[in-house]
Write an enzyme that holds these catalytic residues in place. Structure first.
Site, short mmCIF file in Angstrom:
data_model
loop_
_atom_site.label_atom_id
_atom_site.label_comp_id
_atom_site.label_asym_id
_atom_site.label_seq_id
_atom_site.Cartn_x
_atom_site.Cartn_y
_atom_site.Cartn_z
CB ALA A 61 -0.97 0.08 1.22
N GLY A 99 0.58 -5.11 0.94
CA GLY A 99 -0.47 -4.91 -0.11
C GLY A 99 -0.34 -5.46 -1.31
CD GLU A 102 -2.53 -7.40 2.81
OE1 GLU A 102 -2.33 -6.06 2.57
OE2 GLU A 102 -2.99 -7.59 4.07
CD GLU A 122 1.74 -5.69 5.52
OE1 GLU A 122 2.76 -6.33 5.93
OE2 GLU A 122 1.00 -5.78 4.50
N1 3HC Z 1 4.80 3.32 -0.25
C1 3HC Z 1 5.05 4.56 -0.91
N2 3HC Z 1 6.35 4.83 -1.07
C2 3HC Z 1 7.15 3.91 -1.10
C3 3HC Z 1 6.76 2.53 -0.74
C4 3HC Z 1 5.44 2.33 -0.26
N3 3HC Z 1 4.95 1.00 -0.08
N4 3HC Z 1 7.71 1.75 -0.75
C5 3HC Z 1 8.91 2.52 -1.45
N5 3HC Z 1 8.64 3.55 -1.56
C6 3HC Z 1 9.41 5.00 -2.14
C7 3HC Z 1 10.28 5.15 -1.34
O1 3HC Z 1 9.82 6.19 -0.28
C8 3HC Z 1 11.37 5.67 -2.44
O2 3HC Z 1 10.85 6.90 -2.70
P1 3HC Z 1 11.87 8.11 -3.13
O3 3HC Z 1 12.70 7.57 -4.17
O4 3HC Z 1 11.20 9.30 -3.18
O5 3HC Z 1 12.73 8.31 -1.79
C9 3HC Z 1 10.95 4.82 -3.55
O6 3HC Z 1 9.89 4.29 -3.18
C10 3HC Z 1 11.94 3.75 -3.60
O7 3HC Z 1 12.06 2.83 -2.44
P2 3HC Z 1 13.65 2.51 -2.04
O8 3HC Z 1 14.72 3.53 -2.03
O9 3HC Z 1 13.39 1.93 -0.78
O10 3HC Z 1 14.18 1.41 -3.10
P3 3HC Z 1 14.45 0.11 -2.94
O11 3HC Z 1 14.90 -0.52 -4.27
O12 3HC Z 1 15.90 0.09 -2.09
O13 3HC Z 1 13.68 -0.84 -2.14
C11 3HC Z 1 11.54 -1.80 -1.69
C12 3HC Z 1 12.22 -1.22 -2.63
C13 3HC Z 1 12.21 -3.16 -1.11
C14 3HC Z 1 10.13 -2.08 -2.23
C15 3HC Z 1 11.42 -0.86 -0.30
O14 3HC Z 1 11.04 0.34 -0.85
C16 3HC Z 1 10.35 -1.24 0.73
O15 3HC Z 1 10.62 -2.08 1.58
N6 3HC Z 1 9.12 -0.53 0.62
C17 3HC Z 1 8.22 -0.71 1.55
C18 3HC Z 1 7.39 -1.84 1.46
C19 3HC Z 1 6.51 -1.92 2.64
O16 3HC Z 1 6.78 -1.75 3.66
N7 3HC Z 1 5.26 -2.39 2.07
C20 3HC Z 1 4.03 -2.63 3.05
C21 3HC Z 1 3.25 -1.37 3.11
S1 3HC Z 1 1.91 -1.24 4.16
C22 3HC Z 1 0.57 -2.12 3.54
O17 3HC Z 1 1.18 -2.61 2.34
C23 3HC Z 1 -0.49 -2.32 4.26
C24 3HC Z 1 -1.24 -3.04 3.55
O18 3HC Z 1 -1.30 -4.61 4.38
C25 3HC Z 1 -2.72 -2.92 3.64
#
Ligand code: 3HC
Length: 655
Positions: A61, A99, A102, A122
C-alpha cells in the site's frame, strides 16, 4: 501512473504501472478496479494475468496514504479480483510486499521470477497486514508459516515460497508469457482451485503452543510488541469465520495506523530514504568506480571494515605495519567467518569466497591499485596525518582517501594530503561488518563526486548512510557525549548504575549507559579525558582501580564468567565516598529525572548540530540514533520523540 489491459487470445493481461514501486495509492486502486470490471464484463476473456511494469511487482500500500480510508479500499479491489468468476494469476517480479502480496492472494494462482522475493513487512511499520494478509495466507500456508512472515517482516525467496505453497510456479525469464501459458494450461486441464478464501478446509495444521513461543521470540527479536498484532490476527484466522477474521484484521490494522508507534516508524521509513539520497551538487555528480578497497589497520575496526567490503563482493587489501600485527588481523577475520559457518549463518563455500577476497600486506606501495583507501588506525591526529601523507604518495590519481575517525577533524586530515578534494570521513560503527550505520563526513573541500561515490558504496554495502559535517564526534558521538555528561553527577546524587540502566531499558534502549561503557571499556573515556586535560572523579577512580569494564571483569558492575553484570557493593562505597568529598547530598532520583537529565542535553546538542548545519535534517539525526546506538525505533529517534511524543508521554504518566 497507468493500468493497461491487453488481450492475448482468451487471456487478458492487466499491467500496473506506477513508478517507482507500484505502491497502491487510492488513485491506483481506482484504475485497477476499472480494468477488473472490463475483464469481468468481456465474455471473450477466460482468464486474467495481473502483472506490473518497472522494477517490481506492487511493493505494498502507499505508505504516505496509510491511515486514510478512501474508496475503493484495497479490500474491495481484492474482493473484486477474487470474485471475477474467471481464474487469475499474479505474475510476481522484484518484491511483492504487504498489500502487493495481499493483492496476489486475491488471484487464483501466483507465479514468479526466480529472483523475486515475497513478504509481509507491515510489522516494520508497527502494523499488521490489513487486507487479508494474515487470513488468506494462513489458509494457504498455515498459521506458523504466516506468522513467521508477518511477524518478522522478512522477505522470502520464491523457491522457499513455492515449497510452502505460496507460489505455484517459478520461471527464469519471460514472466508474463509464462504466466499466460501457465493459466491457459490450467484452464485447458480444468484444474482451477477455488478462491483462497474458500480454502480454509485445506489449511495446514498448527500447534497453538508453537504459535505462542514463536510470537514471544518475534517480539524479543524486534524489541517491540508489534508482532503480537499479526499473531492475534493469525489466531483469529484459525478460530473465526473468513468474514469475521477479515473484519477483525481490518479493525486491528486501522487502530494500529492511528498509533504513535506507526507515526514514529513511518517517519523513520522516509527519513532513512531521505538520508540515503544524494541531493544538491552531489545528485548531479557521477560516482567514481570502486572495486578494490584498501584498509589501513587490521584491528577490530579495520578487520570489520575489510569484512563489510568483502561480504559485498569487493576486493580488499588490508595493510598493517608489521607481519605479526597483520597475522593477528587476518586471523581475527578468519575466526569471524569460521564462527559464522559454525553458527550456520554462512555456508563454508561462501565463507571461503569472502576470505579469498581479502589479501594482507605490510607494504604501503601495494595500495597503489586501490580505488578507495580507508584508514582505520589509532585515534590520534599525528598518527593519522603521517598515514595520510604516506597514502598520498602512493595512491593512484582519482582514488578516494577516507578516514574512519570517530572524533577528529577531517579537514585537518585532508590538508595533510595534496588532494583534499578526494578526502572524506567514512565513520563505520563497531563491529563494522554488522552495524548498519555509516556516517559520511563531508570535509570543507570534499568533491561532490566523492560524496556521490560514498552514498552509492553504502547502498552496495547494505549500510544506512547519513551525510554529516565536520565537528568533534560528528552527529552520533557528539550527542552521546552530551547524553552522558551528567551521568556521574546523577550517580553521585543517588541514582545507582543499575537504576540508570533499568530506566534506559524501560525507555526501550537495548542497554543503559553504564552497561554500554563497561562493554566498550571505561578506559576509552579515561584516555580521552586525559588527552583533553579533563577529569571526572567517579569513572576516573574506577579506572585507577583497574575497573576498566567487562574485559577486566569489573567496571560499573561486577561480571561473572558468563559476562552477566551484578551490582557491586564496592562501587556503591566508591560512589558514597566521592559524593561525600564533593559535598553532594544523596537523595532518591526518579526514573523520569534520569531520562530528562540524559536525553534533554542529548536533544539540545542535536538542535545545535542542526543550527550549525552539521546535519542537514532533523530526521538525519534520528536515523543516526536508530541505526548506530539502538534508540528505540518505535519512538522514531530522539528528535522525533522530542517533537512529537515526549510531552504526551509525560502527560500520560501524570494521569
Ligand atoms: N509506499 C510509498 N512509497 C514507497 C513504498 C510504499 N509502500 N515503498 C517504497 N516507496 C518509495 C520510497 O520512499 C522511495 O521514494 P523516494 O525515491 O522518493 O525516496 C522509492 O519508493 C524507492 O524506494 P527504496 O529507495 O526503498 O527502493 P529500494 O529499491 O531500495 O527498495 C523496496 C524497494 C524493497 C520495495 C522498499 O522500498 C520497501 O521495502 N518498501 C516498503 C514496502 C512495505 O513496507 N510495504 C508494506 C506497506 S504497508 C501495506 O502494504 C499495508 C497493507 O497491508 C494494507
Amino acid at each position: 501512473m497507468k493500468v493497461d489491459i491487453e488481450k492475448f487470445g482468451r487471456i487478458a493481461v492487466i499491467t500496473i504501472d506506477r513508478p517507482p514501486v507500484n505502491a497502491l495509492s487510492q488513485a491506483l486502486r481506482k484504475l485497477i478496479e476499472v480494468r477488473l470490471d472490463e475483464a469481468a464484463g468481456d465474455e471473450a476473456v477466460k482468464g486474467v494475468v495481473l502483472a506490473c511494469a518497472g522494477r517490481t511487482f506492487v511493493a505494498g500500500a502507499d505508505i504516505e496514504e496509510l491511515g486514510e480510508v478512501r474508496p475503493p479500499t484495497l479490500h474491495a479491489v481484492i474482493d473484486k479480483l477474487e470474485a471475477l468468476g474467471k481464474p487469475s494469476v499474479a505474475a510476481l517480479h522484484g518484491t511483492a510486499l504487504g498489500g502487493g502480496l495481499e493483492l496476489a492472494l486475491g488471484c487464483t494462482f501466483r507465479v514468479a521470477n526466480r529472483d523475486a522475493r515475497l513478504g509481509l513487512p507491515e510489522v516494520k511499520l508497527g502494523l499488521l497486514p490489513g487486507a487479508g494478509g494474515t487470513v488468506r495466507t494462513t489458509y494457504l500456508i498455515g498459521a506458523e508459516a504466516t506468522l513467521k512472515l508477518a511477524g518478522s517482516g522478512n522477505m522470502m525467496g520464491v523457491e522457499a515460497a513455492q515449497g510452502i505453497g505460496l507460489v505455484d510456479a517459478v520461471f527464469d525469464n519471460d514472466l508474463v508469457a509464462n504466466a499466460i501459458r501457465f493459466l491457459s494450461d490450467r484452464i485447458d486441464a480444468d484444474d482451477i482451485p477455488p478462491p483462497v478464501r474458500h480454502r480454509r478446509e485445506a489449511m495446514p495444521a498448527c500447534d497453538p503452543q508453537a504459535l505462542e513461543s514463536l510470537t514471544a521470540e518475534l517480539c524479543r527479536k524486534a524489541r517491540s510488541s508489534a508482532p503480537e498484532l499479526a499473531a492475534q490476527s493469525v489466531r483469529n484466522a484459525l478460530t473465526l469465520s473468513f468474514e469475521d477474521a477479515m473484519a477483525e484484521e481490518r479493525r486491528l490494522f486501522e487502530t494500529a495506523t492511528q498509533s504513535d508507534r506507526f507515526g514514529a516508524l513511518r517517519h523513520l521509513f522516509f527519513a532513512e530514504r531521505a538520508a540515503a539520497k544524494p541531493s544538491g551538487d552531489v545528485a548531479e555528480a557521477e560516482p567514481r568506480a570502486v572495486q578494490t578497497v584498501a584498509v589501513i589497520g587490521a584491528g577490530t575496526m579495520g578487520s570489520g571494515i575489510a569484512m563489510a567490503f568483502a561480504n559485498s563482493g569487493f576486493d580488499v587489501i588490508v595493510r598493517e605495519t608489521d607481519e605479526a600485527a597483520l597475522a593477528r588481523g587476518m586471523e581475527r577475520i578468519a575466526d569471524t567467518y569460521d564462527r559464522s559457518v559454525k553458527r550456520g549463518s554462512l555456508s563454508a563455500e561462501e565463507a571461503g569466497r569472502r576470505k579469498a577476497r581479502i589479501a594482507g600486506t605490510v607494504a604501503i606501495a601495494d595500495l597503489a591499485s586501490a580505488d578507495l583507501i580507508i584508514e582505520a588506525a589509532f585515534e590520534d591526529m599525528a598518527v593519522k596525518k603521517t598515514i595520510f601523507a604516506e597514502i598520498d604518495a602512493v595512491a593512484r590519481q582519482g582514488a578516494i582517501l577516507a578516514t574512519n575517525t570517530s572524533y577528529l577533524d577531517v579537514n585537518a586530515i585532508a590538508r595533510s594530503t595534496t588532494r583534499p578534494a578526494d578526502v572524506l570521513g567514512l565513520h563505520f560503527f563497531s563491529p563494522a561488518n554488522v552495524m548498519t550505520l555509516l556516517e559520511i563526513v563531508r570535509g570543507d573541500q570534499t568533491a561532490p563526486d566523492v560524496l556521490a561515490t560514498a552514498l552509492k558504496l553504502a547502498r552496495r554495502l547494505g549500510k544506512q548512510p547519513v551525510v554529516v559535517g565536520v565537528c568533534h564526534g560528528f552527529v552520533g558521538n557528539r550527542m552521546l557525549q552530551a547524553r552522558n555528561a551528567d551521568l556521574s553527577q546523577l550517580i553521585l546524587e543517588g541514582a545507582k548504575p543499575a537504576q540508570i540502566d533499568a530506566a534506559f531499558r524501560a525507555f526501550g534502549w537495548p542497554m543503559g549507559p553504564c552497561q554500554m561503557q563497561d562493554l566498550a571499556g571505561l578506559d576509552i573515556g579515561w584516555r580521552n579525558r586525559k588527552a583533553l586535560g579533563e577529569t571526572d572523579a567517579l569513572p576516573d577512580r574506577l579506572c585507577e582501580l583497574g575497573r576498566l569494564g567487562q574485559k577486566a571483569g569489573k567496571g560499573w558492575y561486577l561480571y561473572d564468567d558468563n559476562h552477566k553484570p551484578q551490582p557491586d557493593p564496592d562501587v556503591d562505597a566508591i560512589i558514597a565516598e566521592i559524593a561525600e568529598i564533593g559535598g553532594i547530598a544523596r537523595r532518591a532520583v526518579t526514573d523520569a529525572e534520569i531520562i530528562d537529565r540524559t536525553h534533554g542535553p542529548m536533544i539540545a546538542e542535536g538542535r545545535r548540530i542542526l543550527d550549525e548545519g552539521i546535519a542537514a535534517r532533523s530526521s538525519d539525526i534520528d536515523v543516526v540514533w536508530a541505526h548506530g546506538y539502538g534508540f528505540p525505533r518505535d519512538l522514531g529517534g530522539p528528535m522525533y520523540w522530542d517533537d512529537h511524543l515526549r510531552e504526551s508521554a509525560q502527560e500520560k504518566k501524570k494521569v
